[in-house]
Design an enzyme around this catalytic site. Structure first.
Site, mmCIF file in Angstrom:
data_model
loop_
_atom_site.group_PDB
_atom_site.id
_atom_site.type_symbol
_atom_site.label_atom_id
_atom_site.label_comp_id
_atom_site.label_asym_id
_atom_site.label_seq_id
_atom_site.Cartn_x
_atom_site.Cartn_y
_atom_site.Cartn_z
ATOM 1 C CE LYS A 1 -4.006 -1.959 -0.171
ATOM 2 N NZ LYS A 1 -3.818 -3.354 0.012
HETATM 3 C C1 LIG Z 1 -9.684 -2.601 -0.904
HETATM 4 C C2 LIG Z 1 -9.043 -3.386 0.191
HETATM 5 N N1 LIG Z 1 -9.729 -3.579 1.328
HETATM 6 C C3 LIG Z 1 -9.220 -4.260 2.364
HETATM 7 C C4 LIG Z 1 -7.950 -4.785 2.295
HETATM 8 C C5 LIG Z 1 -7.454 -5.575 3.452
HETATM 9 O O1 LIG Z 1 -6.333 -5.030 4.042
HETATM 10 P P1 LIG Z 1 -5.256 -5.962 4.756
HETATM 11 O O2 LIG Z 1 -4.497 -6.691 3.701
HETATM 12 O O3 LIG Z 1 -4.430 -4.968 5.521
HETATM 13 O O4 LIG Z 1 -5.983 -6.867 5.658
HETATM 14 C C6 LIG Z 1 -7.180 -4.596 1.146
HETATM 15 C C7 LIG Z 1 -5.810 -5.111 1.036
HETATM 16 O O5 LIG Z 1 -5.473 -6.187 0.785
HETATM 17 C C8 LIG Z 1 -7.744 -3.893 0.061
HETATM 18 O O6 LIG Z 1 -7.067 -3.708 -1.078
#
Ligand SMILES: Cc1ncc(COP(=O)(O)O)c(C=O)c1O
Length: 361
Positions: free
Chosen positions: A182
């Site tokens: 990210k």
């Molecule tokens: C749009 C979106 N929502 C939620 C997530 C979940 O985040 P994490 O990977 O930190 O759990 C991600 C990332 O993978 C994402 O791209």
């Protein structure tokens, strides 16, 4: 190859001494580094009350539970996202109801959201896809009118603004992700923010098994289930170092994104996303629309630039198939779209080269 996404970390000289210090401090779990990260994150991004989490997915799960979403409820959501957005809805036993997207941005279309509202709708989850803010003016009005909780998934949109205010501030809840690729990473991590500061105690308990920090273990009483969703001091130490550099990184994403808006938008046969005038995307990825997205992928790969469709519409997965409805605008969006790199690692020469190749067709 210039990758579509890339891990960005502070230099070794900056990060390693701080990591060494915290790793051997005897305080590696949730502690002062986490609380300092929360304070600094909240100040920098001017978000509502925020707590640091182990992941964006944990933050989403928490937001849904705190919004009162239960088994049998419906949650209006988008299929055009990373899978965790919708997996979290299944985790609370609710039904994802896929609304259609705006074909020019990939973001949820407010009219389709309104069409999907039923007496079972408990929440709306919007995703600021690829860093482009959704049409928040209209969507917050719908949520208010029908008295439905609004959750903003800001995983792609750290630093994006709407009407001059950071995303994550418009819904009842906002979530951020600091997963590896990210805008900003803590290896894994996230933030949950919420409008109503009275939710702070419940949110913290949910993050920690249902226990309340600070109450002696012999007196404590768990009254509802919580999870182990806390951030730890190691991730927070990385996060604190990242916060010193994040403005710079986001500024590079934005500068590249605006360059592509202007220069790719002018190429005949191609188009670029459109968004509300009051929206300021932070361009995690850049999206191009073309009748021949495969050809773009091929010609960019010949100059060493990766281009692809990063996500699969979630209703294509077996687990979501039963919820798939008619999504004609999403079908068109997905057919035409292709992502190209746009982050801090794309320099002036590369972005010029990308535009040159696209002009050649
Ligand atoms: C749009 C979106 N929502 C939620 C997530 C979940 O985040 P994490 O990977 O930190 O759990 C991600 C990332 O993978 C994402 O791209």
């Amino acid at each position: 190859m210039i990758p579509l996404v890339k891990v960005g970390l502070p230099s070794k000289e900056i990060l390693m001494p701080r990591l060494e210090e915290i790793l051997y401090s005897g305080m590696i779990g949730e502690g002062e580094a986490v609380y300092e990260f929360e304070r600094q994150f909240q100040k920098k991004f001017e978000v509502n009350n925020s707590i640091a989490m182990s992941s964006g997915t944990g933050a989403l799960h928490s937001a849904l539970v705190l919004a009162g979403v239960k088994r049998g409820d419906e949650v209006i959501t988008t299929s055009m996202t990373a899978e965790p957005t919708n997996i979290a809805i299944l985790q609370v036993g609710a039904t994802p109801v896929f609304a259609d997207v705006d074909v020019n941005s990939g973001n949820l279309d407010p009219t389709s959201i309104q069409d999907k509202i039923s007496h079972k709708t408990r929440a709306i989850v919007v995703v600021h896809y690829a860093g482009i803010p959704v049409r928040l003016n209209e969507i917050t009005d719908i949520a208010k009118q029908f008295n439905i909780s609004l959750i903003e998934d800001c995983a792609h949109a750290l630093g994006s603004k709407y009407q001059g205010k950071g995303v994550g501030n418009f819904g009842d809840f906002g979530i951020f992700s600091f997963q590896a690729i990210k805008h900003m990473t803590t290896v894994d991590g996230g933030v949950l923010s919420f409008k109503d500061e009275r939710r702070l105690r419940d949110a913290k308990k949910f993050r920690w098994f249902g226990l309340e920090k600070g109450v002696p273990r012999t007196e404590i009483d768990i009254t509802s289930v919580g999870y182990k969703y806390n951030m730890h001091n190691i991730a927070a130490t990385i996060g604190l170092a990242q916060l010193n550099e994040i403005d710079n990184r986001i500024a590079k994403h934005v500068d590249n994104g605006r360059f592509f808006d202007k220069n790719i938008g002018a190429i005949s046969g191609l188009s670029v996303p459109t968004f509300d005038q009051v929206a300021e995307p932070s361009y995690w990825l850049y999206t191009i629309f073309s009748e021949d997205s495969e050809n773009i992928e091929k010609s960019l790969s010949e100059i060493g630039v990766q281009a692809s469709k990063l996500h699969r519409p979630n209703h294509f997965h077996s687990i979501f198939k039963e919820y798939a409805g008619d999504l004609p605008q999403l079908d068109e969006y997905y057919r035409k779209m292709i992502h190209i790199p746009c982050g801090w690692w794309v320099d002036l020469a590369i972005r010029e080269k990308i535009v040159e190749v696209l002009k050649k067709g």
